[in-house]
Design a protein around this motif. Structure first.
Motif, PDB file in Angstrom:
ATOM      1  N   VAL A  93      29.657 -16.839  24.722  1.00 33.93           N
ATOM      2  CA  VAL A  93      31.079 -16.621  24.979  1.00 33.93           C
ATOM      3  C   VAL A  93      31.278 -15.353  25.803  1.00 33.93           C
ATOM      4  CG1 VAL A  93      33.326 -16.160  23.911  1.00 33.93           C
ATOM      5  CG2 VAL A  93      31.806 -17.897  22.928  1.00 33.93           C
ATOM      6  N   VAL A  94      30.597 -14.284  25.439  1.00 40.26           N
ATOM      7  CA  VAL A  94      30.714 -13.018  26.177  1.00 40.26           C
ATOM      8  C   VAL A  94      30.292 -13.226  27.633  1.00 40.26           C
ATOM      9  CG1 VAL A  94      29.815 -10.660  26.360  1.00 40.26           C
ATOM     10  CG2 VAL A  94      30.465 -11.577  24.124  1.00 40.26           C
ATOM     11  N   LEU A  95      29.191 -13.910  27.843  1.00 36.71           N
ATOM     12  CA  LEU A  95      28.724 -14.158  29.211  1.00 36.71           C
ATOM     13  C   LEU A  95      29.716 -15.038  29.975  1.00 36.71           C
ATOM     14  CD1 LEU A  95      26.560 -13.718  31.361  1.00 36.71           C
ATOM     15  CD2 LEU A  95      25.333 -15.695  30.407  1.00 36.71           C
ATOM     16  N   ALA A  96      30.278 -16.042  29.320  1.00 32.95           N
ATOM     17  CA  ALA A  96      31.256 -16.910  29.988  1.00 32.95           C
ATOM     18  C   ALA A  96      32.488 -16.118  30.420  1.00 32.95           C
ATOM     19  CB  ALA A  96      31.653 -18.064  29.070  1.00 32.95           C
ATOM     20  N   VAL A  97      32.953 -15.215  29.581  1.00 31.80           N
ATOM     21  CA  VAL A  97      34.106 -14.384  29.942  1.00 31.80           C
ATOM     22  C   VAL A  97      33.746 -13.467  31.113  1.00 31.80           C
ATOM     23  CG1 VAL A  97      35.665 -12.550  29.156  1.00 31.80           C
ATOM     24  CG2 VAL A  97      35.196 -14.524  27.665  1.00 31.80           C
ATOM     25  N   ALA A  98      32.570 -12.868  31.060  1.00 25.56           N
ATOM     26  CA  ALA A  98      32.140 -11.997  32.168  1.00 25.56           C
ATOM     27  C   ALA A  98      32.068 -12.784  33.476  1.00 25.56           C
ATOM     28  CB  ALA A  98      30.793 -11.358  31.848  1.00 25.56           C
ATOM     29  N   ARG A  99      31.514 -13.977  33.421  1.00 26.03           N
ATOM     30  CA  ARG A  99      31.410 -14.799  34.641  1.00 26.03           C
ATOM     31  C   ARG A  99      32.790 -15.234  35.132  1.00 26.03           C
ATOM     32  NH1 ARG A  99      25.865 -17.079  34.764  1.00 26.03           N
ATOM     33  NH2 ARG A  99      24.638 -15.147  34.616  1.00 26.03           N
ATOM     34  N   HIS A 100      33.684 -15.557  34.208  1.00 24.93           N
ATOM     35  CA  HIS A 100      35.043 -15.962  34.581  1.00 24.93           C
ATOM     36  C   HIS A 100      35.737 -14.849  35.382  1.00 24.93           C
ATOM     37  CE1 HIS A 100      39.057 -17.727  34.143  1.00 24.93           C
ATOM     38  NE2 HIS A 100      39.476 -16.503  33.855  1.00 24.93           N
ATOM     39  N   TRP A 101      35.529 -13.627  34.993  1.00 28.15           N
ATOM     40  CA  TRP A 101      36.165 -12.479  35.645  1.00 28.15           C
ATOM     41  C   TRP A 101      35.308 -11.909  36.777  1.00 28.15           C
ATOM     42  CZ3 TRP A 101      40.968 -10.487  34.909  1.00 28.15           C
ATOM     43  CH2 TRP A 101      41.692 -10.992  33.831  1.00 28.15           C
ATOM     44  N   ALA A 102      34.140 -12.484  37.051  1.00 26.25           N
ATOM     45  CA  ALA A 102      33.196 -11.920  38.021  1.00 26.25           C
ATOM     46  C   ALA A 102      32.949 -10.447  37.696  1.00 26.25           C
ATOM     47  CB  ALA A 102      33.691 -12.095  39.452  1.00 26.25           C
ATOM     48  N   ALA A 103      32.755 -10.183  36.410  1.00 29.10           N
ATOM     49  CA  ALA A 103      32.622  -8.824  35.892  1.00 29.10           C
ATOM     50  C   ALA A 103      31.165  -8.459  35.640  1.00 29.10           C
ATOM     51  CB  ALA A 103      33.397  -8.708  34.568  1.00 29.10           C
ATOM     52  N   LEU A 104      30.911  -7.163  35.610  1.00 28.96           N
ATOM     53  CA  LEU A 104      29.626  -6.671  35.139  1.00 28.96           C
ATOM     54  C   LEU A 104      29.631  -6.752  33.619  1.00 28.96           C
ATOM     55  CD1 LEU A 104      29.093  -3.436  37.265  1.00 28.96           C
ATOM     56  CD2 LEU A 104      27.917  -5.628  37.500  1.00 28.96           C
ATOM     57  N   LEU A 105      28.526  -7.176  33.046  1.00 32.74           N
ATOM     58  CA  LEU A 105      28.384  -7.239  31.597  1.00 32.74           C
ATOM     59  C   LEU A 105      27.501  -6.075  31.157  1.00 32.74           C
ATOM     60  CD1 LEU A 105      28.588  -8.506  28.802  1.00 32.74           C
ATOM     61  CD2 LEU A 105      26.798 -10.108  29.478  1.00 32.74           C
ATOM     62  N   TRP A 106      28.033  -5.225  30.300  1.00 30.45           N
ATOM     63  CA  TRP A 106      27.341  -4.037  29.800  1.00 30.45           C
ATOM     64  C   TRP A 106      26.826  -4.335  28.402  1.00 30.45           C
ATOM     65  CZ3 TRP A 106      27.344   0.642  32.674  1.00 30.45           C
ATOM     66  CH2 TRP A 106      28.076   0.585  33.846  1.00 30.45           C
ATOM     67  N   THR A 107      25.528  -4.093  28.159  1.00 28.53           N
ATOM     68  CA  THR A 107      24.937  -4.506  26.888  1.00 28.53           C
ATOM     69  C   THR A 107      23.658  -3.745  26.568  1.00 28.53           C
ATOM     70  OG1 THR A 107      24.182  -6.441  25.635  1.00 28.53           O
ATOM     71  CG2 THR A 107      23.606  -6.375  27.971  1.00 28.53           C
ATOM     72  N   GLN A 108      23.313  -3.779  25.302  1.00 29.50           N
ATOM     73  CA  GLN A 108      21.979  -3.361  24.868  1.00 29.50           C
ATOM     74  C   GLN A 108      21.290  -4.507  24.129  1.00 29.50           C
ATOM     75  OE1 GLN A 108      22.268   0.109  22.400  1.00 29.50           O
ATOM     76  NE2 GLN A 108      23.305  -0.954  20.751  1.00 29.50           N
ATOM     77  N   ASP A 109      21.828  -5.698  24.292  1.00 31.36           N
ATOM     78  CA  ASP A 109      21.288  -6.908  23.679  1.00 31.36           C
ATOM     79  C   ASP A 109      20.245  -7.526  24.616  1.00 31.36           C
ATOM     80  OD1 ASP A 109      20.843  -9.527  22.749  1.00 31.36           O
ATOM     81  OD2 ASP A 109      22.906  -9.734  22.033  1.00 31.36           O
TER      82      ASP A 109
END
Length: 127
Positions: A93-109
């Motif tokens: 879900v987090v990745l889908a939201v990031a892709r929807h917004w063409a956003a950078l995804l920040w994580t330590q996962d």
């Protein structure tokens, strides 16, 4: 735009070794998108560890960004991404939201390591 996953939010709130790395995205609330699944995960963990007051404060900070509700489009995209990248449900879900917004995804996962448009910092690594 930036999306910060739950592990990074928790690192930031705990002022852990990677907090400074994630502060860049978190503190720029005008460019921050917050998936509702992150609100759930962070509230639950902070509630367990520090109580209701601290959990409410954490999500109040998170809601300074633009909260993105999961709709059917995000759900279907998350399912596809989950299968393609072998991701757990919340990560999908987090990745889908990031892709929807063409956003950078920040994580330590580590589940996100190596994916496009991901700013990954291994857990425990200094600022």
């Amino acid at each position: 735009m930036n999306v910060v996953d739950s592990s990074a939010w928790l690192e930031y709130f705990a002022n852990g070794p990677g907090a400074g790395f994630f502060a860049t995205a978190i503190e720029d609330s005008s460019r921050l998108v917050v998936p509702t699944i992150c609100l759930l995960e962070v509230f639950k963990r902070v509630l367990q560890q520090k109580g209701e007051g601290a959990a409410l404060q954490a999500v109040a900070i998170m809601q300074q960004g633009q909260v993105h509700l999961m709709d059917s489009s995000i759900a279907i995209s998350a399912a596809r991404l989950g299968v393609a990248h072998k991701l757990p449900l919340a990560d999908s879900v987090v990745l889908a939201v990031a892709r929807h917004w063409a956003a950078l995804l920040w994580t330590q996962d580590a589940d996100f390591e190596g994916l496009d448009n991901v700013r990954y910092r291994p857990k425990g690594r200094a600022r």
